[in-house]
Design a protein around this motif. Structure first.
Motif, short mmCIF file in Angstrom:
data_model
loop_
_atom_site.label_atom_id
_atom_site.label_comp_id
_atom_site.label_asym_id
_atom_site.label_seq_id
_atom_site.Cartn_x
_atom_site.Cartn_y
_atom_site.Cartn_z
N LYS A 29 31.62 32.80 35.07
CA LYS A 29 31.19 31.40 35.08
C LYS A 29 31.47 30.72 36.42
CE LYS A 29 29.59 31.01 30.92
NZ LYS A 29 28.20 30.66 30.67
N GLY A 30 32.00 31.47 37.38
CA GLY A 30 32.22 30.93 38.72
C GLY A 30 33.42 30.00 38.86
N HIS A 31 34.38 30.09 37.95
CA HIS A 31 35.55 29.22 38.02
C HIS A 31 36.41 29.55 39.24
CE1 HIS A 31 34.97 27.04 34.30
NE2 HIS A 31 34.77 28.18 33.65
N THR A 32 36.87 28.51 39.90
CA THR A 32 37.67 28.68 41.11
C THR A 32 39.13 29.03 40.81
OG1 THR A 32 38.09 26.31 41.19
CG2 THR A 32 36.21 27.14 42.47
N PHE A 33 39.55 28.89 39.56
CA PHE A 33 40.95 29.18 39.22
C PHE A 33 41.22 30.67 38.99
CE2 PHE A 33 38.93 27.75 35.21
CZ PHE A 33 39.03 28.92 34.46
N VAL A 34 40.22 31.51 39.12
CA VAL A 34 40.38 32.95 38.87
C VAL A 34 41.44 33.55 39.79
CG1 VAL A 34 39.22 35.20 38.91
CG2 VAL A 34 38.09 33.23 37.88
N ASP A 35 41.51 33.09 41.03
CA ASP A 35 42.54 33.59 41.95
C ASP A 35 43.94 33.24 41.45
OD1 ASP A 35 40.72 34.79 43.64
OD2 ASP A 35 40.61 33.08 45.01
#
Length: 179
Positions: free
Chosen positions: A42-48
């Motif tokens: 879903k392209g979430h930036t919190f994956v990192d």
């Protein structure tokens, strides 16, 4: 024969609380990995951040696998767990919480695949914490490990709500059944 070794070389039964806590922590990392995959799609930036949490859980495992009762100073130094990751989680929690509407009712684990997987990770995290607390109370693990898991469950809850909001998914509200 039903025994395994800790990092200190001590042999303990596989049913020992240490191995129970290690298993729960490993399950938690796997659940977070699944949530990370859904969130990445879903392209979430919190994956990192989730990947960083998984790395921290390796450090949690190292601390748990090093019972303080049998650890030499070299073991303790190598597997120590500081308060710094706890403080980082608290910063992340505050950052996401500021962006969320206030809770006015209990919510059910829901809000799309990313959110539901994060809620599931939170539940696994709480179990891992329940496994770790007796080790901390017995003086076998660093108290910061239990603090980290405690704050991690809060982070995962806030992140689940954030993911649902970002994806435009509805959080399902608890409704008391009629008697």
């Amino acid at each position: 024969k039903g025994f395994s070794s800790t990092f200190t070389g001590e042999r303990r039964p596989k049913g020992d609380r240490i191995f129970e806590a290690l298993g729960a922590t490993d399950e938690l990392s796997s659940a977070i990995g699944l949530a990370g995959e859904f969130s990445s799609e879903k392209g979430h930036t919190f994956v990192d951040q989730l990947r960083k949490v998984q790395c921290m859980l390796q450090d949690v495992g190292s601390n748990l696998a090093t019972p303080l009762s049998s650890a030499r100073e070299a073991h303790r130094k190598r597997t120590s767990f500081s308060e710094k990751p706890v403080l980082e989680l608290e910063q992340w929690i505050d950052s996401y919480s500021e962006q969320l509407p206030p809770l006015r009712a209990f919510i059910l684990p829901s809000g799309g695949r990313s959110s539901a997987a994060l809620h599931f990770s939170r539940a696994v995290c709480r179990r891992a914490e329940r496994c770790v607390v007796p080790l901390v109370q017995a003086g076998e693990a660093d108290p910061n490990v239990a603090k980290y898991l405690n704050r991690l469950s809060d982070y995962l809850f806030v992140l689940a709500r954030y993911a649902a909001m970002k994806e435009g998914k509805e959080e399902k509200i608890y409704i008391k059944p009629e008697p």
